[in-house]
Design a protein around this motif. Sequence first.
Motif, PDB file in Angstrom:
ATOM      1  N   LEU A   1      10.926  55.170  18.932  1.00  0.00           N
ATOM      2  CA  LEU A   1      11.981  54.285  18.441  1.00  0.00           C
ATOM      3  C   LEU A   1      11.537  53.512  17.202  1.00  0.00           C
ATOM      4  O   LEU A   1      12.324  53.304  16.276  1.00  0.00           O
ATOM      5  CB  LEU A   1      12.414  53.324  19.540  1.00  0.00           C
ATOM      6  CG  LEU A   1      13.239  53.976  20.636  1.00  0.00           C
ATOM      7  CD1 LEU A   1      13.512  52.970  21.733  1.00  0.00           C
ATOM      8  CD2 LEU A   1      14.539  54.511  20.095  1.00  0.00           C
ATOM      9  N   VAL A   2      10.286  53.085  17.161  1.00  0.00           N
ATOM     10  CA  VAL A   2       9.777  52.377  15.986  1.00  0.00           C
ATOM     11  C   VAL A   2       9.758  53.301  14.775  1.00  0.00           C
ATOM     12  O   VAL A   2      10.121  52.895  13.664  1.00  0.00           O
ATOM     13  CB  VAL A   2       8.379  51.779  16.277  1.00  0.00           C
ATOM     14  CG1 VAL A   2       7.695  51.332  15.004  1.00  0.00           C
ATOM     15  CG2 VAL A   2       8.506  50.628  17.250  1.00  0.00           C
ATOM     16  N   ILE A   3       9.384  54.552  14.980  1.00  0.00           N
ATOM     17  CA  ILE A   3       9.398  55.518  13.881  1.00  0.00           C
ATOM     18  C   ILE A   3      10.824  55.716  13.371  1.00  0.00           C
ATOM     19  O   ILE A   3      11.067  55.761  12.159  1.00  0.00           O
ATOM     20  CB  ILE A   3       8.762  56.855  14.327  1.00  0.00           C
ATOM     21  CG1 ILE A   3       7.264  56.680  14.524  1.00  0.00           C
ATOM     22  CG2 ILE A   3       9.040  57.964  13.312  1.00  0.00           C
ATOM     23  CD1 ILE A   3       6.601  57.862  15.209  1.00  0.00           C
ATOM     24  N   GLY A   4      11.786  55.817  14.278  1.00  0.00           N
ATOM     25  CA  GLY A   4      13.192  55.936  13.873  1.00  0.00           C
ATOM     26  C   GLY A   4      13.681  54.711  13.125  1.00  0.00           C
ATOM     27  O   GLY A   4      14.416  54.816  12.135  1.00  0.00           O
ATOM     28  N   TYR A   5      13.284  53.545  13.601  1.00  0.00           N
ATOM     29  CA  TYR A   5      13.674  52.311  12.926  1.00  0.00           C
ATOM     30  C   TYR A   5      13.062  52.227  11.535  1.00  0.00           C
ATOM     31  O   TYR A   5      13.744  51.858  10.567  1.00  0.00           O
ATOM     32  CB  TYR A   5      13.245  51.111  13.770  1.00  0.00           C
ATOM     33  CG  TYR A   5      13.582  49.784  13.146  1.00  0.00           C
ATOM     34  CD1 TYR A   5      14.892  49.351  13.079  1.00  0.00           C
ATOM     35  CD2 TYR A   5      12.594  48.962  12.609  1.00  0.00           C
ATOM     36  CE1 TYR A   5      15.212  48.143  12.499  1.00  0.00           C
ATOM     37  CE2 TYR A   5      12.900  47.753  12.029  1.00  0.00           C
ATOM     38  CZ  TYR A   5      14.214  47.342  11.980  1.00  0.00           C
ATOM     39  OH  TYR A   5      14.519  46.151  11.400  1.00  0.00           O
ATOM     40  N   LEU A   6      11.789  52.595  11.397  1.00  0.00           N
ATOM     41  CA  LEU A   6      11.149  52.581  10.080  1.00  0.00           C
ATOM     42  C   LEU A   6      11.780  53.607   9.141  1.00  0.00           C
ATOM     43  O   LEU A   6      11.932  53.354   7.940  1.00  0.00           O
ATOM     44  CB  LEU A   6       9.643  52.832  10.231  1.00  0.00           C
ATOM     45  CG  LEU A   6       8.854  51.725  10.906  1.00  0.00           C
ATOM     46  CD1 LEU A   6       7.404  52.144  11.099  1.00  0.00           C
ATOM     47  CD2 LEU A   6       8.946  50.428  10.116  1.00  0.00           C
TER      48      LEU A   6
END
Length: 123
Positions: A107-112
């Motif tokens: 999810l953090v990768i998607g947000y970034l």
Amino acid sequence: MLDEFGRTGILLAFAVLFPSLPLMISFLFRVLHIRPEAPDPVKMDTYECGVETEGDSWVQFNFRYYLVALIFVVFDVEVVFLYTWAVAFPDMLLVAYVEALTFIAILVIGYLYAWRKHALEWR
């Protein structure tokens, strides 16, 4: 068997009758001429929060609205997943902890990615 599926049948009947009953009553009122039917331009006009409409009602929306909505749904799913994970944490092993961290990392990768593509900025 009736005891098991009887409740489901009752809920199914309720789910069908609840929305269809007002429609049938409205149709019956129309047939009996109880419900008035007087179309006029004001009734048929597009309603925009009490404001007079300006221009065409078929306006294309910016895709960013949908993108922000999808990102919101993704983070809502994360909250639901993490809440159940936190409730069951005492019974879990290291494997479940690593799975949760992997989920958060994705999810953090998607947000970034969304941030880097400027998908969250209103221009």
